[in-house]
Design a protein around this motif. Structure first.
Motif, short mmCIF file in Angstrom:
data_model
loop_
_atom_site.label_atom_id
_atom_site.label_comp_id
_atom_site.label_asym_id
_atom_site.label_seq_id
_atom_site.Cartn_x
_atom_site.Cartn_y
_atom_site.Cartn_z
N ASP A 281 0.84 -1.20 0.00
CA ASP A 281 0.00 0.00 0.00
C ASP A 281 0.87 1.24 0.00
O ASP A 281 1.90 1.30 0.69
N GLU A 282 0.45 2.26 -0.76
CA GLU A 282 1.19 3.51 -0.76
C GLU A 282 1.18 4.11 0.64
O GLU A 282 0.14 4.15 1.31
N ILE A 283 2.34 4.58 1.07
CA ILE A 283 2.43 5.13 2.42
C ILE A 283 1.75 6.49 2.50
O ILE A 283 1.60 7.20 1.50
N THR A 284 1.32 6.83 3.68
CA THR A 284 0.79 8.16 3.99
C THR A 284 1.82 8.86 4.85
O THR A 284 2.35 8.27 5.80
N ILE A 285 2.12 10.13 4.53
CA ILE A 285 3.14 10.84 5.29
C ILE A 285 2.51 12.02 6.02
O ILE A 285 1.37 12.40 5.77
N ASN A 286 3.27 12.60 6.92
CA ASN A 286 2.77 13.69 7.74
C ASN A 286 2.98 15.05 7.09
O ASN A 286 3.85 15.23 6.23
N THR A 287 2.17 15.99 7.51
CA THR A 287 2.30 17.38 7.06
C THR A 287 3.64 17.94 7.52
O THR A 287 4.02 17.81 8.69
N GLY A 288 4.35 18.56 6.60
CA GLY A 288 5.64 19.17 6.94
C GLY A 288 6.68 18.94 5.88
O GLY A 288 6.42 18.38 4.81
N LYS A 289 7.89 19.35 6.17
CA LYS A 289 8.99 19.27 5.23
C LYS A 289 9.53 17.84 5.16
O LYS A 289 9.48 17.10 6.15
N THR A 290 10.06 17.49 4.00
CA THR A 290 10.54 16.12 3.77
C THR A 290 11.98 16.10 3.30
O THR A 290 12.37 16.88 2.41
N TYR A 291 12.77 15.22 3.89
CA TYR A 291 14.13 14.95 3.45
C TYR A 291 14.12 13.62 2.69
O TYR A 291 13.56 12.63 3.18
N ILE A 292 14.71 13.60 1.49
CA ILE A 292 14.81 12.38 0.70
C ILE A 292 16.29 12.12 0.42
O ILE A 292 16.96 12.94 -0.22
N GLY A 293 16.80 11.00 0.91
CA GLY A 293 18.20 10.68 0.72
C GLY A 293 18.38 9.46 -0.16
O GLY A 293 17.71 8.45 0.02
N PHE A 294 19.26 9.59 -1.16
CA PHE A 294 19.63 8.45 -1.99
C PHE A 294 20.88 7.82 -1.37
O PHE A 294 21.92 8.47 -1.24
N VAL A 295 20.76 6.56 -0.99
CA VAL A 295 21.87 5.85 -0.35
C VAL A 295 22.34 4.74 -1.29
O VAL A 295 21.55 3.88 -1.69
N ALA A 296 23.61 4.78 -1.65
CA ALA A 296 24.15 3.80 -2.60
C ALA A 296 24.03 2.39 -2.04
O ALA A 296 24.23 2.14 -0.85
N ASP A 297 23.70 1.46 -2.94
CA ASP A 297 23.52 0.07 -2.50
C ASP A 297 24.79 -0.53 -1.92
O ASP A 297 24.73 -1.41 -1.06
N ASP A 298 25.97 -0.02 -2.34
CA ASP A 298 27.22 -0.60 -1.83
C ASP A 298 27.59 -0.10 -0.44
O ASP A 298 28.55 -0.59 0.16
#
Length: 371
Positions: free
Chosen positions: A346-363
Motif C-alpha cells: 500500500d502507498e504510504i501516507t506521510i505527515n504534514t511538513g517538510k521532507t528529506y529524501i536521501g539516496f543511499v548507494a547500494d554498496d
C-alpha cells in the motif's frame, strides 16, 4: 554489530517481501527519453491504487489559503498554480553556511561524485521562492536531477554542468535557468558566490518567456504524496524506534537526530548543526525522512555518475515521529512520480511538513544506521 542489529533484521524482512510487492498487477517498463537508460528492462508494480481509503475530513480553509502539494501546509492561494523550483546547492564544506534551506519544502541529498569520498549535493525544492531573500549557494546540475525534477514539474536552477546533461536538457519537459543568478561577495572563490536573491526569478522569467512560471502541460496529474490529516498524524506504531539516522556519506557525515519537542529530525553535517543564517540561525529540520537504496553507474574516471533512479520495488525507509518502517519505492519514467509503498504493497501516507529524501548507494546501504 549491536548498533546495526535492528537495521539488519529489517533489511532481511524487506528482502523476503520484495518479490511480493506489486504481484498480481500489470508491469510497465521504466523509461527515460535520454541517450542511455539507468536501468535495463526495469518493470514497475503497475498502476497504484489512487483511492484514498481514509475518510476525508471536512475542513474550512483559512481565507486565501490552500494546502501545499509539497508539504500539505497552509500557504497562500496565490501560489496554487506556481511551479516549484529545484535549486542545486553545493554541499562542500567551503560552501557553508547555506542560506534559505530552512524555507525549502523538500530537500534531496545524494552523492554527487564518486571522487572526494562520495561528496553529496542538495537539490532543494521550493514553492514560495519569492519569499526567500537568499538561497544557495547555487552549483552545477547532474543527469539524475534532470530525471527527478520533472516529476514535480519543477524548474531547475543551476550553474552549468558536465556535457552529460545536454541530452537531458533537450527533453521538452525539462525547464531550467543556468548561471543567471546573483553573485554575493562573501570572501570565497567564485564558484561559491552564486545565490538566488529576491527578484532573480522574476528577472529570469522576463528574460526567457518560453518558460512558464505556472504549471504547464507536463504538470503532475495526481498528488505526489498521500498526506495524513493533521488531526490524525501518522504514528508508525508498528515501526521501530528511530531517534538517529546516521547516513553513510563519508565526506559530509550527514546525520538526522530526532527532536521530540518539535517532532522533527534535525540535520547536521561535518560534525556540526546545519544552521541557516538567513533565518535566525534555525537548524534544518524535517517532519518526514525518506531513504532510498539505489544503485548507480559511473560515467568516467572523473567521478561523474548517474543514479539508477528508474527502478521498481527497491528498498527504503520511511521515518517520522521517532519511528521507522521499511518501504519499497518505484519510479517508472522521468515524468512519473516516485511511489513509496509499505510492505503490504500500500502507498504510504506521510505527515504534514517538510521532507528529506536521501539516496543511499547500494554498496554502502549496510552501513546506514537507523536506530
Amino acid at each position: 554489530m549491536k548498533k546495526r542489529l535492528t537495521l539488519i533484521l529489517l533489511t532481511l524482512s524487506l528482502a523476503g517481501v520484495l518479490s511480493i510487492a506489486g504481484c498480481g498487477k500489470s508491469d510497465e517498463e521504466a523509461t527515460s527519453d535520454n541517450t542511455f537508460s539507468t536501468e535495463d528492462e526495469v518493470t514497475a508494480d503497475g498502476a497504484e491504487d489512487t483511492e484514498n481509503t481514509e475518510e476525508a475530513e471536512d475542513e474550512v480553509a483559512p481565507e486565501g489559503m490552500y494546502r501545499s502539494e509539497l508539504t500539505n501546509e497552509w500557504i497562500s492561494e496565490d501560489l496554487k498554480d506556481q511551479r516549484p523550483i529545484a535549486v542545486m546547492v553545493d554541499n562542500e564544506k567551503t560552501a557553508l553556511p547555506h542560506y534559505g534551506l530552512t524555507q525549502a519544502d523538500i530537500i534531496y541529498e545524494m552523492m554527487n561524485s564518486t571522487l572526494n569520498d562520495h561528496i553529496t549535493r542538495f537539490m532543494v525544492l521550493v514553492k514560495d521562492y519569492d519569499s526567500i531573500k537568499q538561497l544557495g549557494s547555487v552549483r552545477s546540475v547532474r543527469p539524475t536531477n534532470l530525471m527527478i525534477a520533472p516529476e514535480w514539474n519543477a524548474i531547475v536552477c543551476h550553474d552549468g554542468g558536465p556535457f552529460y546533461i545536454n541530452t537531458f536538457l533537450n527533453n521538452p519537459y525539462v525547464d531550467h535557468f543556468s548561471g543567471t543568478f546573483s553573485r554575493v561577495k562573501n570572501g570565497k572563490p567564485r564558484e561559491f558566490t552564486e545565490y538566488v536573491l529576491t527578484g532573480d526569478m522574476k528577472k529570469n522569467f522576463k528574460n526567457n518567456s518560453s518558460i512558464d512560471r505556472n504549471y504547464n502541460e507536463y504538470a503532475p496529474t495526481e498528488a505526489h504524496f498521500k498526506f495524513a490529516s493533521e488531526s490524525k498524524p501518522v504514528a508508525l506504531s508498528d515501526g521501530i524506534d528511530c531517534t538517529l539516522v546516521d547516513l553513510p556519506f563519508k565526506h559530509n557525515g550527514s546525520q538526522l537526530d530526532y527532536d521530540e519537542e518539535s517532532g522533527t529530525y534535525l540535520y547536521s553535517e561535518y560534525g556540526s548543526k546545519h544552521l541557516d543564517p538567513g533565518n535566525d540561525n534555525k537548524q534544518l529540520a524535517f517532519k518526514n525522512v525518506i531513504l532510498q537504496k539505489m544503485s548507480y553507474s559511473q560515467l568516467d574516471e572523473h567521478g561523474y555518475m548517474v543514479w539508477n533512479c528508474l527502478a521498481s520495488g527497491q528498498e527504503g525507509y520511511y521515518i517520522t515521529n521517532g519511528k521507522a518502517i521499511p518501504i519499497t519505492w518505484t519510479k517508472n519514467s522521468d515524468l512519473n512520480r516516485t511511489i513509496y509503498r509499505d510492505l503490504n504493497g500500500d502507498e504510504i501516507t506521510i505527515n504534514t511538513g517538510k521532507t528529506y529524501i536521501g539516496f543511499v548507494a547500494d554498496d554502502v546501504w549496510s552501513e546506514l544506521v537507523v536506530e
